[in-house]
Design a protein around this motif. Structure first.
Motif, PDB file in Angstrom:
ATOM      1  N   LEU A   1     -46.840 -24.002  31.370  1.00  0.00           N
ATOM      2  CA  LEU A   1     -47.192 -25.340  30.878  1.00  0.00           C
ATOM      3  C   LEU A   1     -48.630 -25.388  30.383  1.00  0.00           C
ATOM      4  CD1 LEU A   1     -45.391 -27.395  33.657  1.00  0.00           C
ATOM      5  CD2 LEU A   1     -44.920 -27.579  31.207  1.00  0.00           C
ATOM      6  N   ALA A   2     -49.518 -24.685  31.097  1.00  0.00           N
ATOM      7  CA  ALA A   2     -50.921 -24.637  30.673  1.00  0.00           C
ATOM      8  C   ALA A   2     -51.066 -23.960  29.313  1.00  0.00           C
ATOM      9  CB  ALA A   2     -51.756 -23.918  31.727  1.00  0.00           C
ATOM     10  N   LEU A   3     -50.238 -22.929  29.062  1.00  0.00           N
ATOM     11  CA  LEU A   3     -50.272 -22.280  27.752  1.00  0.00           C
ATOM     12  C   LEU A   3     -49.830 -23.239  26.653  1.00  0.00           C
ATOM     13  CD1 LEU A   3     -48.873 -18.692  28.540  1.00  0.00           C
ATOM     14  CD2 LEU A   3     -51.241 -19.381  28.111  1.00  0.00           C
TER      15      LEU A   3
ATOM     16  N   PHE B   1     -45.022 -18.901  16.617  1.00  0.00           N
ATOM     17  CA  PHE B   1     -44.035 -18.782  17.681  1.00  0.00           C
ATOM     18  C   PHE B   1     -44.430 -17.721  18.696  1.00  0.00           C
ATOM     19  CE2 PHE B   1     -40.268 -16.627  19.388  1.00  0.00           C
ATOM     20  CZ  PHE B   1     -39.697 -17.680  20.086  1.00  0.00           C
ATOM     21  N   TRP B   2     -44.770 -16.525  18.245  1.00  0.00           N
ATOM     22  CA  TRP B   2     -44.989 -15.408  19.165  1.00  0.00           C
ATOM     23  C   TRP B   2     -46.252 -15.556  19.980  1.00  0.00           C
ATOM     24  CZ3 TRP B   2     -40.924 -12.767  20.208  1.00  0.00           C
ATOM     25  CH2 TRP B   2     -39.934 -12.586  19.246  1.00  0.00           C
TER      26      TRP B   2
ATOM     27  N   GLY C   1     -45.340 -19.045  26.716  1.00  0.00           N
ATOM     28  CA  GLY C   1     -45.101 -20.160  27.624  1.00  0.00           C
ATOM     29  C   GLY C   1     -43.631 -20.303  27.964  1.00  0.00           C
ATOM     30  N   MET C   2     -42.755 -20.120  26.957  1.00  0.00           N
ATOM     31  CA  MET C   2     -41.309 -20.205  27.202  1.00  0.00           C
ATOM     32  C   MET C   2     -40.875 -19.166  28.237  1.00  0.00           C
ATOM     33  SD  MET C   2     -39.474 -22.430  25.389  1.00  0.00           S
ATOM     34  CE  MET C   2     -39.633 -23.505  23.971  1.00  0.00           C
ATOM     35  N   VAL C   3     -41.359 -17.930  28.084  1.00  0.00           N
ATOM     36  CA  VAL C   3     -40.961 -16.847  28.989  1.00  0.00           C
ATOM     37  C   VAL C   3     -41.450 -17.122  30.406  1.00  0.00           C
ATOM     38  CG1 VAL C   3     -41.287 -14.407  29.526  1.00  0.00           C
ATOM     39  CG2 VAL C   3     -40.773 -15.113  27.187  1.00  0.00           C
TER      40      VAL C   3
END
Length: 477
Positions: free
Chosen positions: A343-345, A355-356, A362-364
């Protein structure tokens, strides 16, 4: 007790029913623009396509869980499934605003019953520690990952067919789940000798309905408006009356001693905080990708896939091993703290993000965190109670998630909107102002996740979390 092979097929059937409910909370969001155009909703009235569902879903979770304890979990699961499926048909053929909103409210009622008793059925099917941990991993994956599947499916059905099909697709699923449930899920036993605490049922359901209504309309009516404050005050008064009733009645709807179980109480508080963070993140990250990065709805759905794949790997095997090896406290705290980093990212993601670099990491991390933490959170909440209270405990857990998510989304969306308005007033470009609001919401969500992780680390009792607590009597009975 059914054979081991049949238990796992029963788990698949129950999770398919739960997935249908989980999908419905997000699949509708993608179709809202089409629904608005087709049925001539105004911007204000359109929100009731979502709010009508949330209102009854949040209001009837606790009652649905207790009804399952008293009259049989499988029976209530099938009733809830039938209500949800028939209401989905009504939504799918709706040609007026009134019919769609009414059917959505009935859908929420059916969904509340299914969600409240499904977890109880799973816990009663799997009493051996390792199997229970694996089953909870599967259930957790369905609950946590189903939302982004809904985004993909909603985009696909709406773009290739029409918005009606996001509801009609539930019909064959509901019928198949009902048939297989009767064949594979044992009927279990009911507590016919106990009477339903009607006074408690009416007061707590009315309290939850008022609270959800106040929350979902808080941004529109104003958080300090007389209407919002009056509704919240009414909900608080009804809840106080409910607690007085429960302390005095012979067969309470919610035995207050239930909350003396430290792990159950801690898991529910942590669940409120985590749901507040995750509901807001899911909503805000989709808006960030669409309105700031310019993604299409289908691209947004695909962007959620990496986190879901990581979550699937963890939930469908590794999470159970982690819990069996380290217990519930460490994995719960560690998973929530990893989610906080994710979430911080997102909080620092820029307007010109890629995206990358700005979405994928953050998604990972959120996928890893959710995949690790969800299993021990459910086990902590459910392992403390016996089978006679499992439906109630499940209803409490689901209510905590629902109320936390609704409140978190409403409050953080309001904070994000205020921050965006402030930046625009200061002369910031629209994209920068939007991104500033989203960043504030993500940062607040990260703080919620840190607090939830701290509760898991410092207040959760490790004890013997994976003992088969749903054997006769259970702890404290």
């Amino acid at each position: 007790m059914p054979a081991s092979h049949n238990r796992w097929w029963a788990l698949v059937v129950l999770c398919l029913g739960v997935l249908m409910i989980v999908l419905d909370t997000t699949i509708v969001n993608v179709a809202l623009p089409s629904i608005r155009t087709d049925l001539a909703f105004t911007e204000t009235s359109l929100v009731w396509v979502v709010n009508a569902y949330m209102l009854t879903f949040g209001g009837f979770l606790l009652l649905g869980g207790r009804l399952g304890d008293l009259y049989g979990h499988r029976r209530l699961f099938l009733i809830g499934l039938a209500v949800f499926t028939v209401a989905s048909l009504a939504c799918g053929v709706a040609t007026t605003q009134g019919l769609l909103v009414t059917a959505r409210a009935v859908q929420g009622l059916g969904g509340a019953v299914v969600s409240a008793v499904a977890l109880s059925l799973i816990m009663n099917l799997f009493t051996e520690p390792q199997e229970r941990a694996r089953a909870m991993g599967v259930y957790g994956f369905v609950c946590a990952g189903g939302g982004s599947v809904g985004v993909l499916l909603g985009g696909l059905l709406t773009s290739t067919l029409s918005w009606h099909w996001i509801f009609l697709v539930n019909l064959p699923i509901g019928v198949v789940v009902a048939v297989l449930c009767r064949a594979l899920v044992p009927a279990g036993s009911a507590q016919a000798e106990q009477k339903l605490d009607w006074a408690g049922a009416v007061t707590v359901t009315a309290s939850l309905l008022l609270a959800v209504y106040a929350i979902v309309n808080g941004n529109e009516a104003g958080w300090t408006s007389a209407r919002t404050l009056g509704l919240l005050a009414g909900a608080a008064v009804l809840m106080a009356v409910f607690l007085v009733i429960e302390a005095r009645v012979a067969s309470p709807l919610v035995p207050l001693g239930l909350f003396r179980h430290r792990n159950l109480a801690t898991a529910n508080v942590a669940g409120v905080l985590w749901a507040a963070a995750m509901f807001a993140w899911f909503f805000m990250s989709a808006l960030y990708m669409q309105l700031v990065l310019g993604y299409t709805p289908m691209q947004v759905g695909l962007a959620f896939l990496p986190g879901n794949l990581v979550m699937a790997v963890l939930s469908l095997g590794l999470s159970a091993r982690i819990v069996m090896r380290f217990g519930i406290r460490g994995p719960l705290a560690g998973g929530l703290l990893l989610a906080a980093v994710g979430l911080a990212l997102f909080a620092r993601a820029p307007v010109g993000g890629t995206f990358w670099v700005d979405v994928f990491p953050g998604m990972v991390l959120l996928g890893i965190g959710a995949g690790i933490a969800f299993n021990p959170l459910l086990l902590a909440a459910m392992n403390d109670v016996g089978p006679e209270d499992s439906g109630l405990a499940s209803g409490v857990v689901n209510t905590a998630f629902m109320m936390g998510g609704a409140l978190g989304l409403a409050v953080l969306a309001s904070a994000a909107a205020a921050r965006t308005a402030s930046l625009q007033a200061a002369g910031a470009a629209p994209a920068f102002a939007l991104n500033g609001g989203y960043g504030l919401a993500f940062a607040a969500g990260a703080a919620f996740a840190v607090i939830a992780g701290g509760l898991g680390a410092w207040w959760m009792r490790e004890g013997r979390p994976l003992q088969p607590a749903l054997s006769a009597g259970g702890p404290g009975h």
